[in-house]
Design an enzyme around this catalytic site. Structure first.
Site, PDB file in Angstrom:
ATOM      1  CE  LYS A 184      -3.832  -1.960   2.870  1.00  0.00           C
ATOM      2  NZ  LYS A 184      -5.054  -1.661   1.409  1.00  0.00           N
ATOM      3  NE  ARG A 229     -10.469  -9.596  -2.144  1.00  0.00           N
ATOM      4  CZ  ARG A 229     -10.781  -8.805  -3.125  1.00  0.00           C
ATOM      5  NH1 ARG A 229     -11.251  -9.212  -4.010  1.00  0.00           N
ATOM      6  NH2 ARG A 229     -11.033  -7.585  -2.453  1.00  0.00           N
TER       7      ARG A 229
HETATM    8  N1  BES Z   1      -7.706  -3.611   4.530  1.00  0.00           N
HETATM    9  C1  BES Z   1      -7.676  -3.581   3.256  1.00  0.00           C
HETATM   10  C2  BES Z   1      -9.384  -2.614   3.106  1.00  0.00           C
HETATM   11  C3  BES Z   1      -9.720  -1.336   3.720  1.00  0.00           C
HETATM   12  C4  BES Z   1      -9.358  -0.133   3.341  1.00  0.00           C
HETATM   13  C5  BES Z   1     -10.165  -1.109   5.188  1.00  0.00           C
HETATM   14  C6  BES Z   1      -9.641   1.054   3.900  1.00  0.00           C
HETATM   15  C7  BES Z   1     -10.469  -0.652   5.709  1.00  0.00           C
HETATM   16  C8  BES Z   1     -10.207   1.434   5.219  1.00  0.00           C
HETATM   17  C9  BES Z   1      -8.352  -4.382   2.274  1.00  0.00           C
HETATM   18  O1  BES Z   1      -7.410  -5.407   2.673  1.00  0.00           O
HETATM   19  C10 BES Z   1      -7.365  -4.266   0.765  1.00  0.00           C
HETATM   20  O2  BES Z   1      -6.768  -3.748   0.792  1.00  0.00           O
HETATM   21  N2  BES Z   1      -8.339  -3.985  -0.617  1.00  0.00           N
HETATM   22  C11 BES Z   1      -7.973  -3.366  -0.954  1.00  0.00           C
HETATM   23  C12 BES Z   1      -8.308  -4.842  -2.015  1.00  0.00           C
HETATM   24  C13 BES Z   1      -8.108  -4.758  -3.503  1.00  0.00           C
HETATM   25  C14 BES Z   1      -6.327  -4.623  -3.824  1.00  0.00           C
HETATM   26  C15 BES Z   1      -8.539  -4.872  -4.801  1.00  0.00           C
HETATM   27  C16 BES Z   1      -8.662  -2.464  -1.367  1.00  0.00           C
HETATM   28  O3  BES Z   1      -9.905  -2.364  -1.595  1.00  0.00           O
HETATM   29  O4  BES Z   1      -8.405  -1.194  -1.753  1.00  0.00           O
HETATM   30 ZN    ZN Z   2      -5.722  -5.293   1.850  1.00  0.00          ZN
END
Ligand code: BES
Ligand code: ZN
Ligand code: ZN
Length: 503
Positions: A284, A358
């Site tokens: 990230k 997931r």
């Molecule tokens: N933990 C994140 C989702 C999330 C985002 C939680 C903001 C709380 C606040 C999840 O594991 C993630 O990283 N999701 C990604 C998925 C993407 C790679 C398809 C996302 O939503 O950006």
């Molecule tokens: Zn994630």
């Protein structure tokens, strides 16, 4: 703080009068004016009972030090009572003495005792647990402090029960907030396991924790794959089981594996327990990454719901499963393109290691379905940023293959203020998760409908269960509030799930 429900006049010298802006307001203000020795016109002029409006009157009469008038607005809903009381007691707790009287009888607010007490007790929680000068507990919240709540005679019994529930709920919510707010070096998979074990011992439910070796024996390959980048803090698989004492008597059948129709209702909960999400190799950006300590908000909701169900001795059979891991970067970390196995036996192509929630839920869902056959399965997860794009920070996404269950959850969320909004789970979205090389891939090739495609992925692992709901709580577990400068934990889901179970 001890709570005494009484039908007598309170002996406290500091008194709070909550008031609603309705047709009775002028009359109620006249009564208070008389009580404190002021003119009714002045009070009516200066206090309109708007939501969170307060007016403090000082020592106008012998034996009274302070009288607070607290406005609740025009037609407060259940959640408004929690909000107004939490806010008022949070902002004034340092000024309150050990003995406070709360008059619910005057405005006839006894029916809201649970929410009122819940809001008051939540006001104790502070985010600054790691400050060297961690603030002293306010007098009002010390053990020997007493809150006297005056109610009408016919409400005494129900108010006592409601106050107990409101206080028990707040205590567990605060424990969950502290856990979600805990920094990544104070919270890792083993810490979630310890929380569950201690809670189980205290409130009477079984807890089994599988370490990484046992996870391998069980075949929890998707959970272990996410955990590979975290060498210091290995994965844990936590299984909690609470069987109501009443389920061992009478009509309810105690045997947890029984398929008898009279056995107690069996509810399975699965919570995403990613104690820190760096994104893994698909790392990230650093902006706001610190908020990813809250990526175990789903696990928090499940830990809280099981604890509270046991504390309140709800007549249910509840199973809580938490696949817990960090999602970190390391030479050994999971790489995009890898094809991994899972508890269900299905193979998964990993397109993006940041779509890790997931993966761990896939194992949690398949495990709970196979080993417990729950009547209902509900999973909660801070799963997708896309759900926040769709619904903002107002409502969690609800995706379900069962209209009855979906409607029950929607209704409960309206009641507790933990709002949900349903998104479709149509098969039209299913093909977006098809992989060329494995049974399924963990990320759609199209950057569209991400909250839905994530749920379609999860659906693959419930093995045809017909009463399943997935709650995407990414925007709700951690949020802005008047109680902290940065985002902080909300304990979203604890009251929602417990109220759902109580029903
Ligand atoms: N933990 C994140 C989702 C999330 C985002 C939680 C903001 C709380 C606040 C999840 O594991 C993630 O990283 N999701 C990604 C998925 C993407 C790679 C398809 C996302 O939503 O950006
Ligand atoms: Zn994630
Ligand atoms: Zn995540």
């Amino acid at each position: 703080m001890k709570i005494n429900i009484t039908t007598n006049n309170t002996v406290a010298k500091t008194i709070v009068f909550p008031l609603v802006d309705n047709e009775k307001l002028a009359e109620n203000l006249s009564k208070i004016a008389k009580h404190v020795g002021l003119s009714a016109e002045t009070l009516q002029q200066d206090f309109k009972a708007g939501a969170k409006e307060t007016l403090v009157l000082y020592g106008a009469i012998e034996g009274l030090e302070k009288v607070y008038l607290l406005g609740l607005g025009k037609t407060p809903k259940a959640m408004d009572f929690v909000k107004v009381f939490r806010s008022f007691f949070y902002n004034s707790k340092k000024k309150l003495p050990k003995n406070v009287g709360l008059k619910l009888k005057l405005a006839g607010l006894e029916a809201h005792t649970e929410q009122i007490v819940n809001g008051i007790c939540l006001a104790e929680y502070e985010v600054g647990a790691y400050k060297t000068d961690a603030k002293k507990v306010a007098e009002f919240f010390t053990e020997d402090a007493i809150l006297e709540i005056q109610v009408a005679e016919n409400c005494l019994e129900s108010a006592e029960k409601s106050a107990e529930i409101g206080q028990a709920t707040a205590e567990t919510q605060a424990r969950i907030m502290a856990l979600v707010d805990a920094p990544a070096n104070f919270k890792y998979p083993q810490k979630l396991a310890e929380f569950a074990i201690e809670s189980g011992k205290k409130y009477g439910f079984d807890v089994k924790v599988y370490d990484e070796k046992q996870c391998l024996e069980l075949g929890l390959h998707a959970l272990l794959a996410v955990g590979r980048g975290s060498t210091e803090n290995p994965a844990r698989f936590i299984v909690m089981e609470y069987l109501s004492p009443s389920a061992t008597l009478g009509e309810l059948v105690a045997d947890s594996r029984s398929t008898s129709p009279e056995r107690s209702r069996r509810v399975g909960l699965v919570g995403k327990g990613v104690t820190f999400d760096t994104g893994g190799i698909s790392i990230k950006g650093s902006a706001s990454m610190s908020y990813m300590k809250s990526d175990m908000g789903g696990a928090g909701a499940v830990l809280g719901a099981v604890e509270l169900a046991a504390k309140l001795k709800l007549p249910v059979h509840l199973i809580g499963v938490i696949p817990a891991t960090e999602n970190c970067v390391d030479g050994n970390a999971l790489k995009p393109s890898e094809v991994i196995s899972s508890y269900s036996g299905k193979t998964i192509e990993v397109i993006d290691t940041d779509a890790e929630g997931r993966l761990v839920l896939a194992d949690g869902l398949a495990y709970i379905k196979k080993n417990f056959e729950p009547d209902v399965i509900i999973d909660l997860a801070t799963l997708t940023g896309n759900c926040i794009a769709a619904l903002g920070y107002v409502a969690a996404g609800l995706l379900s293959n069962n209209d009855e269950l979906a409607n029950q959850l929607l209704e409960t969320g309206q009641e507790t203020g933990e709002k949900l909004w349903r998104l479709p789970l149509w098969d039209d979205y299913k093909d977006m998760m098809n992989s060329d090389v494995a049974d399924i891939k963990n990320l759609s090739s199209l950057p569209l409908a991400g909250a839905i495609t994530a749920a379609k992925f999860l659906e693959t692992f419930i093995d045809g269960h017909t009463k399943w709901a997935h709650l995407d709580i990414a925007g709700l577990a951690f949020g802005d509030s008047e109680f902290a400068k940065m985002k902080s934990a909300t304990a979203y889901g604890v009251n929602l799930l417990t109220t759902f179970l109580r029903k």
